[in-house]
Scaffold this active site. Structure first.
Site, PDB file in Angstrom:
ATOM      1  N   GLU A   1       0.781  -1.234   0.000  1.00 23.52           N
ATOM      2  CA  GLU A   1       0.000   0.000   0.000  1.00 23.52           C
ATOM      3  C   GLU A   1       0.815   1.288   0.000  1.00 23.52           C
ATOM      4  OE1 GLU A   1       0.163  -2.178   2.699  1.00 23.52           O
ATOM      5  OE2 GLU A   1       0.291  -1.071   4.574  1.00 23.52           O
TER       6      GLU A   1
ATOM      7  N   GLU B   1      -5.659  -2.612  -0.351  1.00 27.22           N
ATOM      8  CA  GLU B   1      -4.513  -1.695  -0.429  1.00 27.22           C
ATOM      9  C   GLU B   1      -4.996  -0.249  -0.496  1.00 27.22           C
ATOM     10  OE1 GLU B   1      -1.886  -3.138   0.322  1.00 27.22           O
ATOM     11  OE2 GLU B   1      -2.479  -5.192  -0.166  1.00 27.22           O
TER      12      GLU B   1
HETATM   13 ZN   LIG Z   1      -2.602  -4.886   4.397  1.00 26.81          ZN
END
Ligand SMILES: [Zn+2]
Length: 849
Positions: A257, A291
């Site tokens: 992310e 994400e």
């Molecule tokens: Zn995660």
């Protein structure tokens, strides 16, 4: 890096870093074997920290020079970083280091994948890029200049300027180094756009290698759906001008992310009907959402230290499961999540690797990206929501975002917002974060004079380091049915806090049938002695879809148990009761498909072990085969009917409606294969125009031992598509008979296209071997031996992936003395490898302890 004696790190030792970082300027001059990274960092003393040496993390870096306020300095270098005398006030720190991304096979830090530069910094990869206080509580704004001859150069935040051979990015949101990302390569983009709820235009891109452009449309739609959902459900808006996703072939995890620049394992973003199954589409949708949701739960509010990993992961997994429930079927999602929890988290929590949702010590944090932190962490959030109610949950979340935006927070901070928003005392609830192990919940019932009493007892077995357990807060969702099948008490959440506790229901006209732990309202093992007749009653009448499924699952477990331990025959009463559900055209086909699946063989082994019986993988396999054959024979006329009823004639779509039909049809096909030896499967394989149908048919042909022609045709068709070929590798090992699993896996490793340094390909073969329960546990130890050999080999190149796969041995003490000795010998062989990584060393040590 190899440590002679790995250090254990403790939560209780937390100390803030002695300096704050005002901003970071990086210049990265890319070259495969000699990338130069120049950093300029403004440090100032942290008034909230005790006095300490100035220490920056750094591993496998070649220091070219270092300076403080423009004056050259000579720091003391260690394998973990550097120490230096620094001024007492603010100062500018500058270093230049050299790294070799082309030689980085660990896929941590800056590395190359198919000629493309990319990074993975969570948890501690940034220290392989430059010297830095690589800890999540040090947050700073980053400005990054990338120099190199690749056409595309990306980093976090917004693009600020670019020219011939260089590009600059600035991320205005302070972030920890683990969210840093850089990507450079010959990439093409699938563009999109999104207007946020306050009217801001955001540019969206999915970047892929040329040739993969056609596989991005679904991911882009999933991204937009995620952005809309997070605005509508959590009030969270995106906060940069651009959001980039990049697909990378060599990646240890699913996706990452990084702020504004999410990096994805290509298997978790690229999709087309011809190359991806319905399950792939659903997973991609969920991972893109996951994400994206981290932008608020993880990035804007991050973790103070890695012990708090569940703060971002438990919550974000919970959020992505809510998203999938809203996009698809909430009931089917819940059942699927419980199947997954029992398959992955329960064994972890019941074996040597058991640890609390918030661990208290580690040697290598990469080993704690576990089902306990993620999935049990999400269950804990679900329980919290069930206890406080939807409205209070929403209020607490608003307070969390308001109070902690920009913070590196802790579990205590998280629970305090719930206490402040609801006035509840969560002291006991906090045990869910500190106490490991799966609670066992037993129940007894009593009925007299219109009053029905349920008495529950809870007990959590000892786990490593935690011999004695205290009672947990358990939300137990209960409903009551009349003997005629009508619901007399709708779902009610009982809050259990004591080791033993009774709950009364009054004013009933007859003794009811209780439906307990509806929706799997707490992650426990429910030990309930009920008759098969009562389970069949719940299977037929329960209004709670989860418990309907659970009643059938319980019957199947009981039947397999009796077959294994007493040599009993298949339970035809269960098969007939199940038939009524399978035939019911008003029920969601996806739900009916789940009803058709038997408990996994590993689940059976766990159940036998819990009852004090040593599981025999061969006997379990044989019983499951016999039962499935009996189901097929008993339904011989129903199966063709169902196959016809589930046929999809519309143009392919991965939506819930169509994929549910295909799931049911394919579950039926696997039974039909037992009757016709693969005739229907071959026909489906030949006619398939999408991967879901093609792969299911191939799986049936493999299990029937009639796969040679289809395997060759599949390979011929897909030999140039690496992601599809991963499926081809995996299925041959996962779906084959136990006695051929290890030999097949071994033969596949000898192929030139077994690119074992690619984590997807490695897992396709070795992960599938571990999933073939009786095959992996072959009595001669061939499965164990092969896996250990490859883990030893992989450890030298990619310790992180090797370490994670060690967990396939986590149930080793459950089996007979012969198998135990064989597994132990393999674990000891791994432990004895010279230069064993810290990652694998910790895992094997815990497994053997
Ligand atoms: Zn995660």
């Amino acid at each position: 890096m190899k440590d002679a004696s790995p250090q254990t790190i403790y939560l209780s030792d937390y100390t803030p870093f002695g300096w704050q970082v005002a901003d970071v300027h990086l210049t990265v001059k890319l070259a495969p074997k000699a990338t130069r990274v120049v950093s300029r960092i403004h440090f100032q003393p942290n008034p909230n920290a005790p006095a300490q040496d100035f220490f920056l993390h750094g591993e496998e870096l070649k220091l070219i020079h270092a300076a403080i306020d423009g004056t050259e300095v000579t720091p003391e270098l260690t394998p973990q970083g550097l120490r230096c005398d620094v001024p007492s006030g603010p100062f500018l720190w500058e270093t230049e280091v050299e790294i070799a991304p082309a030689e980085n096979t660990a896929l941590e830090g800056l590395y190359m994948s198919n000629g493309m530069y990319c990074t993975q910094c969570e948890a501690e990869g940034f220290r392989k890029i430059t010297y830095y206080p690589d800890r999540p509580d040090v947050m700073a704004t980053f400005t990054v200049r990338i120099e190199g001859d690749t056409p595309v150069k990306l980093s976090n935040g917004n693009p600020t300027d670019s020219g011939e051979g260089w590009a600059e990015w600035h991320d205005p949101w302070p972030k920890p180094a683990y969210l840093f990302a850089l990507v450079a390569g010959d990439l093409v983009n699938h563009p999109g756009a999104f207007t946020t709820m306050s009217g801001k235009e955001v540019e969206l891109n999915i970047w892929v290698r040329p040739g993969d452009e056609g596989k991005c449309a679904f991911g882009m739609e999933a991204l937009k759906a995620s952005m809309t959902w997070d605005e509508e459900v959590y009030g969270r808006e995106y906060d940069l001008d651009i959001f980039n996703i990049v697909a990378v072939d060599d990646f240890n995890m699913g996706a990452m992310e990084n702020k504004g620049l999410n990096i994805f394992n290509s298997s978790c973003v690229l999709a087309s009907p011809e190359t991806s199954t319905d399950a792939n589409f659903e997973r991609i949708e969920a991972i893109i959402a996951h994400e994206y949701f981290h932008n608020w739960t993880g990035n804007r509010i991050t973790c103070r230290d890695w012990f708090q990993l569940c703060l971002k992961e438990g919550l974000t997994v919970y959020r992505d499961s809510q998203f999938t429930s809203d996009m698809r079927s909430a009931e089917v999602k819940r059942i699927s999540d419980v199947i997954d929890l029992r398959a992955r988290q329960f064994p972890e929590d019941q074996g040597p690797l058991s640890h609390p949702v918030r661990p208290e010590s580690f040697q290598e944090i990469n080993n704690f990206y576990t089902a306990t932190v993620y999935e049990k962490g999400a269950e804990v959030i679900g329980m919290l929501k069930r206890l406080v109610g939807d409205e209070a949950y929403a209020k607490a979340l608003d307070l969390y975002f308001e109070r902690h935006d920009g913070d590196a927070a802790t579990i205590e901070d998280w629970l305090r917002v719930f206490e402040d928003a609801t006035g509840r005392d969560l002291t006991q609830f906090q045990r869910w974060y500190s106490q490991s192990g799966t609670p066992h919940l037993s129940v007894s019932e009593d009925y007299a004079d219109g009053t029905f009493t349920l008495t529950f007892k809870q007990e959590t077995p000892p786990t490593p380091g935690q011999p004695d357990k205290a009672p947990q807060v358990l939300p137990i969702a209960v409903g009551l049915l009349n003997p005629n099948g009508d619901e007399v008490v709708p779902t009610t959440v009982l809050e259990m806090t004591d080791a033993e506790q009774s709950f009364r229901f009054e004013g009933l006209s007859a003794k009811p049938v209780a439906s307990i732990l509806r929706g799997f309202s707490a992650p426990v093992v429910l030990d309930r002695e009920t008759s098969a007749e009562e389970k069949r009653f719940l299977l037929a009448h329960d209004t709670d879809a989860f418990n309907r499924w659970e009643a059938s699952r319980d019957l199947a477990r009981g039947c397999l148990f009796d077959m294994v331990t007493e040599g009993a025959g298949p339970d035809t009463a269960w098969i007939d009761a199940l038939e009524q559900v399978i035939r019911d055209g008003d029920l969601d086909p996806a739900f009916r498909a789940l009803m058709l699946a038997l408990p996994t063989q590993s689940e059976l082994a766990q159940m036998l072990h819990a009852k004090g019986i040593t599981p025999d993988p061969d006997a379990i396999h044989a019983a499951a085969e016999t039962l499935r054959n009996a189901m097929a024979e008993r339904w011989s006329s129903l199966l063709p009917e169902l196959m016809a009823a589930t046929r999809v004639t519309d143009r392919y779509s991965p939506d819930a409606k169509q994929s549910g039909k295909r799931a049911l049809g394919n579950a039926v096909l696997s039974l039909q294969t037992r009757l016709d030896g693969g005739k229907a499967a071959q026909a489906q394989f030949d006619a398939a125009d999408n991967m879901t149908m093609q792969l299911s048919a191939l799986s049936c042909l493999i299990s029937a031992g009639a796969e040679d022609a289809a395997l060759a045709a599949f390979e011929q068709q897909w030999k140039d598509d690496r992601l599809v070929m991963d499926k081809w590798f995996a299925l041959q090992v996962a779906a084959t008979k136990p006695e051929t699993a290890a030999p097949r896996a071994e033969a596949l490793t000898k192929r030139p296209d077994f690119d074992w340094k690619n984590p997807n390909r490695f897992r396709a073969v070795m992960g599938s071997l571990a999933m073939n329960h009786a095959g992996f546990h072959a009595k001669d130890g061939s499965g164990y031996r092969l896996l250990a050999e490859w883990l030893i080999k992989l450890d030298g190149k990619n310790p992180q992936t090797a370490a994670r796969m060690c967990s396939v041995f986590q149930t080793w003490t459950r089996y007979d003395a012969g198998r135990q000795a064989l597994m132990k010998a393999e674990l000891e062989r791994i432990a004895a490898k010279p230069d064993l990584s810290r990652d694998v060393s910790e895992m094997v040590g815990r497994l053997l302890s």
